[in-house]
Design an enzyme around this catalytic site. Structure first.
Site, PDB file in Angstrom:
ATOM      1  N   ASN A 173     -12.826   0.316   5.170  1.00 55.04           N
ATOM      2  CA  ASN A 173     -11.387   0.194   4.919  1.00 55.04           C
ATOM      3  C   ASN A 173     -10.733   1.557   4.667  1.00 55.04           C
ATOM      4  O   ASN A 173      -9.535   1.622   4.406  1.00 55.04           O
ATOM      5  CB  ASN A 173     -11.101  -0.755   3.755  1.00 55.04           C
ATOM      6  CG  ASN A 173     -11.337  -0.111   2.406  1.00 55.04           C
ATOM      7  OD1 ASN A 173     -12.252   0.689   2.233  1.00 55.04           O
ATOM      8  ND2 ASN A 173     -10.520  -0.467   1.434  1.00 55.04           N
ATOM      9  N   SER A 186       0.800  -1.219   0.000  1.00 55.53           N
ATOM     10  CA  SER A 186       0.000   0.000   0.000  1.00 55.53           C
ATOM     11  C   SER A 186       0.837   1.276   0.000  1.00 55.53           C
ATOM     12  O   SER A 186       0.483   2.261  -0.652  1.00 55.53           O
ATOM     13  CB  SER A 186      -0.951   0.006   1.205  1.00 55.53           C
ATOM     14  OG  SER A 186      -1.921  -0.997   1.065  1.00 55.53           O
ATOM     15  N   LYS A 206     -11.497  -3.946  10.077  1.00 59.26           N
ATOM     16  CA  LYS A 206     -12.449  -3.313   9.167  1.00 59.26           C
ATOM     17  C   LYS A 206     -13.838  -3.127   9.783  1.00 59.26           C
ATOM     18  O   LYS A 206     -14.596  -2.252   9.348  1.00 59.26           O
ATOM     19  CB  LYS A 206     -12.552  -4.112   7.866  1.00 59.26           C
ATOM     20  CG  LYS A 206     -11.300  -4.029   7.010  1.00 59.26           C
ATOM     21  CD  LYS A 206     -11.477  -4.745   5.683  1.00 59.26           C
ATOM     22  CE  LYS A 206     -10.223  -4.634   4.829  1.00 59.26           C
ATOM     23  NZ  LYS A 206     -10.401  -5.249   3.491  1.00 59.26           N
ATOM     24  N   TYR A 261      -3.112 -11.097  -3.189  1.00 63.06           N
ATOM     25  CA  TYR A 261      -2.196 -10.586  -4.205  1.00 63.06           C
ATOM     26  C   TYR A 261      -0.745 -11.021  -3.979  1.00 63.06           C
ATOM     27  O   TYR A 261       0.129 -10.711  -4.793  1.00 63.06           O
ATOM     28  CB  TYR A 261      -2.258  -9.055  -4.269  1.00 63.06           C
ATOM     29  CG  TYR A 261      -1.975  -8.361  -2.960  1.00 63.06           C
ATOM     30  CD1 TYR A 261      -0.676  -8.062  -2.573  1.00 63.06           C
ATOM     31  CD2 TYR A 261      -3.016  -8.003  -2.109  1.00 63.06           C
ATOM     32  CE1 TYR A 261      -0.416  -7.434  -1.373  1.00 63.06           C
ATOM     33  CE2 TYR A 261      -2.767  -7.366  -0.908  1.00 63.06           C
ATOM     34  CZ  TYR A 261      -1.466  -7.077  -0.548  1.00 63.06           C
ATOM     35  OH  TYR A 261      -1.206  -6.449   0.646  1.00 63.06           O
ATOM     36  N   GLY A 286      -5.686 -10.765  -7.074  1.00 63.90           N
ATOM     37  CA  GLY A 286      -6.014  -9.662  -6.181  1.00 63.90           C
ATOM     38  C   GLY A 286      -5.212  -8.390  -6.360  1.00 63.90           C
ATOM     39  O   GLY A 286      -5.549  -7.362  -5.759  1.00 63.90           O
TER      40      GLY A 286
END
Length: 430
Positions: free
Chosen positions: A77, A15, A56, A196, A217
């Site tokens: 999220n 991220s 979440k 992912y 993903g």
């Protein structure tokens, strides 16, 4: 004030790379224990946050407002701090929809099995509803009134056409895991996995072997981050930028794997590719020699091929846990499907196809020591190489030409990232 991602374990998150590249701001990975979450949320010392496992749903009581999508999904999220008011959003919805549509997976009027029941599953469920699924069946290990067991899914819903995995089964470093057995679903058409890392989970590789359309993903991750950037800054990120970022990440994290007949030049071409790319080189045969402390021919003569293959499997399992490598494999690596699976999970597999009359014999190699031995080996293995690869490379020119062609393919094929649906029963992308 800070922007970043909160979660309990973030060691392998992509991220930060995505947000800083596409958003143009500093972004932190903030590992938070359950005991620390309360203080962080009450202090409100952040401009905006993304939220991942296991928070979440846990963060919702701290929020002053949920947007319509987050209310519907019941999971958050993305949190934006609007002058002290914490507003919860869900961008996983956008990411999932982007992933499915980009891969061309048809949902309308399909029976869908959804694996998992966490925050990501809630977002995926909403997407499947909006895309017109005929029915959506939630499946998890621990049954509840709203979910099925795996055994019930096998027994009662073998006509499912689509499977979407939102469970963590198969995620790095436990990438041997497989959340569901696909052979129970003879009408299966498509499989998507929100994981992912690795590049392709075991589930995805098994689905591709069956000829299913697949989605991985990484595109979901990048697309949901792009939507979060829009929430953070008010600036939209284009689909083209999302695809380019996804391709860049895929290329960075994947291994480039060479397979082919003994004597086709895999090791030499791999060295050239390592020079071109600056990536570390791993030669599986060389690793084998280092481990056993003797030439391969001597080991074959003493222990036999079965013992050789067992050590080869062990070495490959270790190597494919790493990313960003150039890997030259032994000629017989494709004889074991588990080897092929591991290679495909970790990266792109290129078959260096050299004509039989141009292959070199090698007296030090027990299975390719003569022209006749090579011919027999070629007949036995050619279809295995074809079915295992993502790309077939003409290897009848010079070493330099083949290396350049491999590198060109590597750089160009991911420019518009869509997961390739190679048919592992024999289809080759030309």
């Amino acid at each position: 004030m800070r922007r970043g991602l909160i979660g309990e374990h973030l060691g392998h998150s992509y991220s930060q790379r995505i947000h800083e590249a596409l958003g143009g701001y500093a972004y932190e990975l903030i590992e938070v224990s359950p005991q620390q979450l309360d203080a962080l949320m009450k202090a409100k010392e952040f401009a905006a946050l993304n939220v991942t496992i296991p928070y979440k749903q846990t963060v919702i009581p701290y929020l002053d407002e949920l947007d319509e999508r987050a209310q519907r999904i019941g999971a958050v999220n993305t949190i934006v701090n609007d002058h002290g008011r914490l507003i919860g959003k869900n961008t996983d919805y956008y990411g999932c929809r982007f992933m499915l549509e980009q891969a061309g997976i048809e949902i309308r009027d399909k029976k869908v099995i959804l694996l998992g029941n966490g925050g990501a599953a809630q977002a995926v469920y909403a997407v499947l509803e909006d895309l017109g699924a005929l029915s959506i069946l939630k499946v998890k290990r621990n049954p509840s009134a709203q979910t099925l067991t795996y055994e019930e899914a096998y027994r009662q819903h073998s006509d499912a056409q689509v499977i979407v995995n939102t469970s963590p089964v198969g995620m790095f470093p436990d990438q041997e895991g497989n959340p569901i057995e696909l052979n129970h679903f003879p009408q299966l058409e498509s499989v998507a996995d929100v994981i992912y890392n690795p590049h392709r989970t075991r589930l995805i590789v098994e689905a591709q072997k069956r000829g299913c359309k697949t989605a991985t993903g990484l595109s979901m991750l990048t697309a949901q981050a792009a939507e979060a950037i829009r929430a953070f800054t008010g600036k939209a990120v284009s689909s083209e930028a999302i695809l380019k970022m996804t391709a860049d990440l895929a290329r960075e994290k994947m291994n480039l794997v060479l397979i082919g007949m003994p004597g086709c030049g895999k090791s030499t071409i791999a060295r050239k590719l390592a020079e071109l790319s600056g990536r570390p080189l791993v030669d599986i045969d060389q690793r084998f020699v280092e481990r056993i402390g003797m030439p391969i021919r001597a080991f074959f003569d003493q222990e036999g091929e079965s013992a050789f293959r067992q050590i080869e499997v062990e070495i490959l399992a270790e190597v494919t846990l790493q990313s960003g490598q150039i890997i030259a494999t032994g000629g017989g690596i494709v004889k074991d499907w588990e080897n092929v699976r591991r290679l495909r999970q970790s990266g792109k597999v290129y078959f260096l196809n050299r004509s039989l009359d141009q292959l070199e014999t090698d007296p030090s190699r027990p299975l390719s020591s003569s022209r006749e031995a090579l011919r027999q080996l070629y007949d036995q293995r050619i279809e295995l190489y074809r079915s295992a690869c993502d790309q077939q490379i003409d290897n009848n020119g010079s070493i330099e030409q083949t290396a350049q062609e491999c590198w060109h393919r590597w750089l160009s094929e991911n420019d518009g990232f869509i997961d390739e649906n190679t048919n592992l029963t024999g289809g080759i992308k030309k």
